[in-house]
Design an enzyme around this catalytic site. Structure first.
Site, PDB file in Angstrom:
ATOM      1  N   GLU A 158      54.867  50.257  37.102  1.00  9.39           N
ATOM      2  CA  GLU A 158      53.843  49.305  36.691  1.00  9.39           C
ATOM      3  C   GLU A 158      54.049  49.041  35.204  1.00  9.39           C
ATOM      4  O   GLU A 158      53.528  49.736  34.344  1.00  9.39           O
ATOM      5  CB  GLU A 158      52.432  49.837  36.932  1.00  9.39           C
ATOM      6  CG  GLU A 158      51.374  48.765  36.747  1.00  9.39           C
ATOM      7  CD  GLU A 158      50.424  48.973  35.571  1.00  9.39           C
ATOM      8  OE1 GLU A 158      49.727  48.002  35.227  1.00  9.39           O
ATOM      9  OE2 GLU A 158      50.386  50.066  34.981  1.00  9.39           O
TER      10      GLU A 158
ATOM     11  N   ARG B  81      53.327  54.981  42.304  1.00 11.26           N
ATOM     12  CA  ARG B  81      53.177  53.883  41.343  1.00 11.26           C
ATOM     13  C   ARG B  81      53.025  54.505  39.956  1.00 11.26           C
ATOM     14  O   ARG B  81      52.064  55.220  39.689  1.00 11.26           O
ATOM     15  CB  ARG B  81      51.948  53.050  41.694  1.00 11.26           C
ATOM     16  CG  ARG B  81      51.619  51.962  40.661  1.00 11.26           C
ATOM     17  CD  ARG B  81      50.296  51.316  41.020  1.00 11.26           C
ATOM     18  NE  ARG B  81      49.857  50.286  40.113  1.00 11.26           N
ATOM     19  CZ  ARG B  81      49.204  50.485  38.967  1.00 11.26           C
ATOM     20  NH1 ARG B  81      48.947  51.704  38.547  1.00 11.26           N
ATOM     21  NH2 ARG B  81      48.806  49.465  38.235  1.00 11.26           N
TER      22      ARG B  81
ATOM     23  N   ASP C 101      51.950  54.471  36.707  1.00  9.45           N
ATOM     24  CA  ASP C 101      50.945  53.689  35.988  1.00  9.45           C
ATOM     25  C   ASP C 101      51.267  53.595  34.497  1.00  9.45           C
ATOM     26  O   ASP C 101      51.605  54.594  33.855  1.00  9.45           O
ATOM     27  CB  ASP C 101      49.574  54.358  36.172  1.00  9.45           C
ATOM     28  CG  ASP C 101      48.484  53.632  35.425  1.00  9.45           C
ATOM     29  OD1 ASP C 101      48.216  52.476  35.774  1.00  9.45           O
ATOM     30  OD2 ASP C 101      47.907  54.223  34.487  1.00  9.45           O
TER      31      ASP C 101
HETATM   32  C1  GLC Z   1      47.226  50.331  34.373  1.00 11.66           C
HETATM   33  C2  GLC Z   1      46.160  50.058  35.404  1.00 11.66           C
HETATM   34  C3  GLC Z   1      44.890  49.660  34.716  1.00 11.66           C
HETATM   35  C4  GLC Z   1      44.457  50.779  33.802  1.00 11.66           C
HETATM   36  C5  GLC Z   1      45.590  51.188  32.864  1.00 11.66           C
HETATM   37  C6  GLC Z   1      45.314  52.515  32.229  1.00 11.66           C
HETATM   38  O1  GLC Z   1      47.587  49.199  33.669  1.00 11.66           O
HETATM   39  O2  GLC Z   1      46.597  49.088  36.303  1.00 11.66           O
HETATM   40  O3  GLC Z   1      43.870  49.371  35.640  1.00 11.66           O
HETATM   41  O4  GLC Z   1      43.347  50.369  33.057  1.00 11.66           O
HETATM   42  O5  GLC Z   1      46.825  51.342  33.521  1.00 11.66           O
HETATM   43  O6  GLC Z   1      45.499  53.553  33.149  1.00 11.66           O
END
Ligand code: GLC
Length: 621
Positions: free
Chosen positions: A307, A263, A265
């Site tokens: 994401e 994933r 991020d």
């Molecule tokens: C993504 C995660 C979130 C986190 C951010 C910074 O959006 O889902 O929980 O705060 O990244 O890593």
């Protein structure tokens, strides 16, 4: 040829197949002169990584290449959880795997579990060491054993690759602070405010309440370092090819532990460009393509999941459009669908959702949306102004309504969420809260259970890979004690990150009393048998006839499937003409969910409040 020689020759074949593409996308980022050299370094990373890939994972590589649509099948259901909140430790997760298998889960996303910094760590998203496991959860060996055990049950493990930032305690950041110039060049550091201020003019704030601004002063660096998220999360500088090579190596090392899905991020934020919001820049997709290509060469079993919680117009690029189609991430969160489902449930209207969803192009046929209702994060109202106006809705007023509805402030609201990160400058109010509490179960609204099942039917019937958030299968409410842990007290996202309520000493949970769990299991079972719900089949959103009913069509050689979803608390209709257009106006018409022929009134199908129907023709040869 020995097994080893065959593997080697397959590897070299993949290098020849993919290297030209690697050079092309690297050329777009670093210039043509540098591209060959960076490609050589990446191929070397892939070669070293492949050498230490275990025989069983090499076998998996072969298998996945021979059935690349394995994750798109209607039987594929995902589940996301914190290892500790689900089962204490990694070994605990292994012991609870039978529960997931019985639920029909085919992939498990375990929330960040690599070693985070000490102290506040943004739920593990401030990684100090990508090569070790958080000690209270287990060890790297436990992780390898877990991925193997899960695979034995048909469950692929998904882990986060946090690649926009590292913890300020990560060795790269430590070295930079100690004066190492090479490592300083891994970050965006500025001697004074001039450049940061120039960027700030067009940058939004992700955490305006607890981490305002996008830059943090660091005494050791004697400069301002870019920190999009919290001040202890340092953005890395992807314009430095050394950073790309480091992450390529991390991709392969995680893959070699048996991780099958990465994933990516906060992927939208990787590339910075002055005068923009520094999200969704084209280089993000080139860099993803480069990493994906390294994975195709070294560990082809691995998939990427983007994401990118971004607006609908920026979303499709994460699965690839144009020449990048199918060459970047394999999966991406369908944030727009998630937002529109909550919007439909609050308003009882499908016009805006239909409009917004119709505007998205079909994803490449080798990829899939992740369809979901809740995850560990808050919900932000990513509704485009253009879509709203086109549907006759005032965008700002609608977003305000949704925040008020889901925080329970709007008169008559059945939702019980919390406002997360109110932004006084923009008026933005995101929402935290568990699915069940947001859907009315906390206040015992009579429609709540049906609403929860309806929302699940939409994500299961939309096409893509549905991913359940831990506890939603049981209708778990907001965690009333979320702020008791001082480390969580300023971040109300913990309200929807409860612990799994296992019955003492068993691997099972008490089924809920409202039929949510049983209903969801039925939907998952039915889905498995519907070829129309394979992710490669295009999703068509039809213009609503009844404004309270969302119409989702999946055409397949086995016959069409019409998903009809009544988002209101009154009886509504699937109009006769829709059935006629699809050739479903036959005696064989059946609702796959109830496994019965639906009632017909003047050729139209009545839908009970919050009912979902998956209409198919069972007489088709
Ligand atoms: C993504 C995660 C979130 C986190 C951010 C910074 O959006 O889902 O929980 O705060 O990244 O890593």
């Amino acid at each position: 040829m020995t097994r080893h020689a065959a593997d080697q020759s397959a590897f070299e074949g993949r290098v020849s197949r993919w290297r030209p593409e690697l050079v092309t996308c690297l050329g777009r980022v670093y210039g043509e002169d540098a591209a060959q050299e960076v490609a050589d370094r990446l191929v070397a990373v892939a070669r070293t990584g492949h050498r230490s890939r275990s025989p069983d994972l090499r076998e998996l590589d072969e298998l996945r290449q021979s059935e690349p649509e394995w994750f798109q099948r209607p039987s594929m259901i995902g589940y996301a959880a914190y290892a500790d909140r689900f089962a204490g430790t990694l070994n605990g997760v292994g012991e609870r795997a039978a529960y997931l298998e019985a639920l029909g889960i085919g992939y498990l996303h375990l929330m960040p579990l690599l070693t985070p910094r000490p102290g506040p760590d943004d739920g593990g998203y401030a990684v100090q060491d990508y090569r070790s496991v958080r000690p209270d959860l287990g060890s790297v060996d436990d992780l390898r054993e877990l991925s193997t055990a899960l695979r034995g049950r048909g469950i692929s493990l998904c882990l986060d690759l946090v690649l926009n930032h590292v913890a300020r305690e990560h060795p790269w950041a430590e070295a930079a602070r100690a004066g190492d110039e090479d490592k300083r060049a891994y970050f965006h550091v500025f001697a004074d405010r001039e450049t940061p201020d120039a960027y700030e003019r067009s940058l939004p704030e992700v955490f305006p309440a607890f981490a305002p601004g996008n830059f943090t002063w660091d005494d050791d660096l004697d400069g301002w370092v870019w920190t999009t998220f919290n001040d202890y999360q340092w953005d890395v500088d992807w314009s430095n090819p050394a950073v790309l090579c480091e992450y390529a190596d991390l991709v392969v090392s995680l893959a070699n532990l048996g991780v099958e899905v990465l994933r990516l991020d906060a992927i939208a934020f990787l590339w910075k460009r002055l005068g923009t919001d520094c999200q969704n820049q084209p280089e993000v997709h080139d860099l993803t393509q480069a990493l994906r290509t390294v994975a195709r060469i070294a560990c082809p079993a691995v998939l990427f999941k983007a994401e990118a919680i971004v607006g609908p117009s920026d979303l499709p690029a994460y699965l690839g459009i144009g020449e990048r189609a199918g060459k970047v991430s394999d999966l991406a969160y369908h944030n727009s669908l998630m937002v529109q489902i909550w919007s439909m449930l609050a308003s009882g209207e499908t016009g805006l959702a239909a409009r917004a969803l119709q505007r998205l192009p079909q994803p490449p046929s080798t990829t899939a949306w992740v369809t979901y209702l809740r995850c560990h994060d808050d919900i932000g109202w990513a509704i485009s102004d253009g879509d709203a106006w086109a549907a006759g809705v005032d965008p700002a007023a609608h977003r305000r309504f949704l925040s008020e509805w889901y925080s329970g402030d709007f008169p008559g609201s059945w939702a019980r969420g919390l406002v997360f990160q109110q932004n006084l400058a923009t008026g933005d109010r995101r929402i935290s809260g568990s699915l069940a509490s947001l859907a009315g179960l906390e206040v015992d609204d009579p429609g709540a259970a049906a609403r929860i099942l309806l929302a699940h039917a939409i994500i299961l019937g939309f096409g893509g890979v549905p991913v359940l958030w831990m506890g939603d299968e049981l209708g778990l409410l907001n965690d009333a004690g979320w702020a008791d842990d001082v480390a969580h007290a300023d971040d109300n996202r913990w309200v929807h990150r409860p612990r799994m309520p296992w019955s003492v000493g068993t691997g099972s949970v008490e089924p809920d009393q409202r039929g949510i769990n049983a209903g969801l299991r039925d939907l998952i079972d039915v889905r498995r048998g519907l070829p129309q719900l394979h992710a490669a089949v295009p999703t068509e959103i039809w213009d609503p006839r009844d404004p309270g009913v969302l119409l989702v069509v999946r055409r397949h050689p086995a016959g069409p499937l019409l998903g009809a979803y009544n988002v209101t608390d009154q009886e509504r209709w699937v109009a006769a003409d829709v059935l006629a257009w699809l050739g479903l106006h036959t005696p064989g018409l059946s609702d796959a969910i109830s496994d019965r022929a639906p009632e017909l009134r003047d050729g139209a199908v009545p839908l009970a409040p919050y009912a979902a129907a998956w209409l198919i023709d069972t007489d088709r040869p």
